[in-house]
Design a protein around this motif. Sequence first.
Motif, PDB file in Angstrom:
ATOM      1  N   CYS A  73       3.032 -77.281  -8.809  1.00 53.62           N
ATOM      2  CA  CYS A  73       2.626 -77.740  -7.479  1.00 53.62           C
ATOM      3  C   CYS A  73       2.323 -79.235  -7.497  1.00 53.62           C
ATOM      4  N   PRO A  74       1.962 -79.799  -6.366  1.00 49.05           N
ATOM      5  CA  PRO A  74       1.705 -81.240  -6.286  1.00 49.05           C
ATOM      6  C   PRO A  74       0.497 -81.740  -7.083  1.00 49.05           C
ATOM      7  N   VAL A  75      -0.278 -80.867  -7.686  1.00 48.58           N
ATOM      8  CA  VAL A  75      -1.370 -81.331  -8.542  1.00 48.58           C
ATOM      9  C   VAL A  75      -0.792 -82.047  -9.769  1.00 48.58           C
ATOM     10  N   ASN A  76       0.436 -81.670 -10.162  1.00 52.92           N
ATOM     11  CA  ASN A  76       1.185 -82.357 -11.223  1.00 52.92           C
ATOM     12  C   ASN A  76       0.500 -82.348 -12.593  1.00 52.92           C
ATOM     13  N   CYS A  77      -0.099 -81.243 -12.973  1.00 52.16           N
ATOM     14  CA  CYS A  77      -0.833 -81.170 -14.232  1.00 52.16           C
ATOM     15  C   CYS A  77       0.016 -81.485 -15.461  1.00 52.16           C
ATOM     16  N   ALA A  78       1.226 -80.936 -15.526  1.00 57.86           N
ATOM     17  CA  ALA A  78       2.072 -81.190 -16.696  1.00 57.86           C
ATOM     18  C   ALA A  78       2.426 -82.672 -16.788  1.00 57.86           C
ATOM     19  N   THR A  79       2.834 -83.246 -15.687  1.00 53.76           N
ATOM     20  CA  THR A  79       3.210 -84.662 -15.684  1.00 53.76           C
ATOM     21  C   THR A  79       2.017 -85.540 -16.029  1.00 53.76           C
ATOM     22  N   LYS A  80       0.876 -85.274 -15.424  1.00 55.94           N
ATOM     23  CA  LYS A  80      -0.321 -86.079 -15.694  1.00 55.94           C
ATOM     24  C   LYS A  80      -0.753 -85.955 -17.154  1.00 55.94           C
TER      25      LYS A  80
END
Length: 127
Positions: A73-80
Amino acid sequence: MAEETKCSCGSANVALFPCTGAANVGQISNKIAIALEEQGIGNLMCTVGIGARAPGLMKSAEASDRIITIDGCPVNCATKTLELAGFKVDRQIVISELGVKKTRDRNPKDEEVAEVLEKVMEILQSE
């Protein structure tokens, strides 16, 4: 023998970092990453291990030619997580941007995963 599908990014050393969050989109993200690895598109890596700065996992990520994150989702945990660890993410895919509404259901149906996988394959093959 079936022809192996490849990402058109041109790299054989692709790291796949999925979200494995506690929602349908997180679970779909993980299933998509597993399917991509099974199809020879990349190597499934442990996103949480990067957050923990596990030395072996950090070295594996550093040795990758290309990093793909699959966020739910837009929380973007993996990317962050990857960016906070100092990695450049080459491609981010967000499952909820592919027409999947985020819910608390942690058991996505196989048909839904297959539909999303098809969309992800189209994205990766168009690069």
